[in-house]
Scaffold this active site. Structure first.
Site, PDB file in Angstrom:
ATOM      1  N   LYS A 121      86.496  -1.290 -50.748  1.00  0.00           N
ATOM      2  CA  LYS A 121      87.544  -2.038 -51.442  1.00  0.00           C
ATOM      3  C   LYS A 121      88.839  -1.243 -51.504  1.00  0.00           C
ATOM      4  O   LYS A 121      89.913  -1.756 -51.174  1.00  0.00           O
ATOM      5  CB  LYS A 121      87.081  -2.430 -52.847  1.00  0.00           C
ATOM      6  N   ASP A 139      87.757  -7.203 -55.031  1.00  0.00           N
ATOM      7  CA  ASP A 139      87.580  -6.532 -56.320  1.00  0.00           C
ATOM      8  C   ASP A 139      86.916  -7.513 -57.275  1.00  0.00           C
ATOM      9  O   ASP A 139      86.456  -8.575 -56.866  1.00  0.00           O
ATOM     10  CB  ASP A 139      88.933  -6.065 -56.857  1.00  0.00           C
TER      11      ASP A 139
END
Length: 219
Positions: A121, A139
Site C-alpha cells: 500500500k 488503504d
DNA sequence: CTCCCGATAT
DNA sequence: ATATCAGGAG
C-alpha cells in the site's frame, strides 16, 4: 455485486463529489513522502502532518535520521502512535536508501517494498504520488468503500480489492480514482457514521440498504 | 492471526 | 468506554 456500468456510475458520482482529491500528506520530495506514508499507518493524515511539520525541519536527509539515537527519534514521533516500530523502520529505511540506492528513493515498487515499514500500500502511494506511476493503493478507506458499495466481495483481501479495481478502471484513471475513493471514504462514507441520507449512491449501495437515515445499522 | 499505540470521534 | 485512523511485520 455491481456490474461494470454500475461501478462506472459510482466512480462518476464520487468524482462529482470530490473532483480535486489528492494526497493530503504534506511533503516536498519523494523521501519526505516515504517517511510521511510510513508514519501514517493506523493514524490520521492530520496527525501525521502535525508531526512532520517540525520533523521535516529537523530531519532533511536520510543521514539526519541516522545521526540521532533511536530514543530521540521515538520521542519526536511519539504522538503518532506505534512509534517504536516506526522510528526503527525509518532509521533502517534511511540506511538502506543511502547504502543500497545511492541516497535516492527507488522509483520501482518492488524495490520500495524491500524497505522496512513499506508494504504494498505504501509503495503504491509513493510511485503514484511521487513518480506519477499509475497505481491503486488500497488503504482502510478504499477497502471499506469498495466492499460497502459492492465493487468487490466482503471476504476479498486488500490485494484482491486492488486487482478488481485495476481491472474495472482504465489505467490512466487509477491514481485519480484511488484518491477520490479515499476522500469519499474519509469524508462521506465514513467508518462509524456514513452519511447515507445524503448519498447519491444510496439506491444501488447494498450496505446503504441496511442502514437508516443516520447511517446506523438497522435492527 | 497478533502485536504495535497515541489522538480523536462517537 | 469503544472504534477508528492513508499498515506492516513476525
Amino acid at each position: 455485486m455491481l456490474n461494470l456500468k454500475q461501478i462506472e456510475y459510482c466512480l462518476e458520482k464520487i468524482g462529482d463529489m470530490f473532483p480535486h482529491a489528492e494526497c493530503e500528506l504534506v511533503h516536498s520530495n519523494p523521501f519526505e513522502l516515504v517517511v510521511a506514508v510510513a508514519l501514517s499507518a493506523q493514524c490520521t493524515d492530520a496527525l501525521v502532518n502535525r508531526v512532520t511539520k517540525t520533523l521535516f525541519e529537523k530531519y532533511k536527509r536520510p543521514e539526519d535520521y541516522l545521526a540521532v539515537p533511536l530514543e530521540e527519534l521515538q520521542q519526536d514521533i511519539r504522538s503518532i502512535g506505534l512509534y517504536r516500530n516506526k522510528a526503527k523502520n525509518i532509521q533502517k529505511l534511511s540506511k538502506m536508501i543511502i547504502e543500497d540506492y545511492g541516497g535516492e528513493v527507488p522509483k520501482d515498487r518492488d524495490e520500495l517494498v524491500k524497505l522496512p515499514g513499506v508494504g504494498r500500500k505504501t509503495a503504491n502511494v509513493v510511485v503514484s504520488v511521487a513518480f506519477g506511476v499509475p497505481a491503486i493503493a488500497v488503504d482502510t478507506h478504499v477497502e471499506r468503500v469498495s466492499k460497502r458499495l459492492g465493487i468487490c466481495r466482503w471476504k476479498d483481501s486488500v490485494l484482491e480489492v486492488e486487482k478488481t479495481l485495476m481491472k474495472k478502471v482504465p489505467k490512466e484513471d487509477w491514481s485519480v480514482t484511488h484518491h477520490r475513493l479515499i476522500f469519499f471514504g474519509r469524508y462521506h462514507c465514513k467508518a462509524q457514521s456514513p452519511r447515507c441520507a445524503e448519498c447519491p449512491l444510496l439506491s444501488l449501495c447494498r450496505e446503504g440498504q441496511k442502514r437508516d437515515k443516520k447511517g446506523l445499522v438497522k435492527r
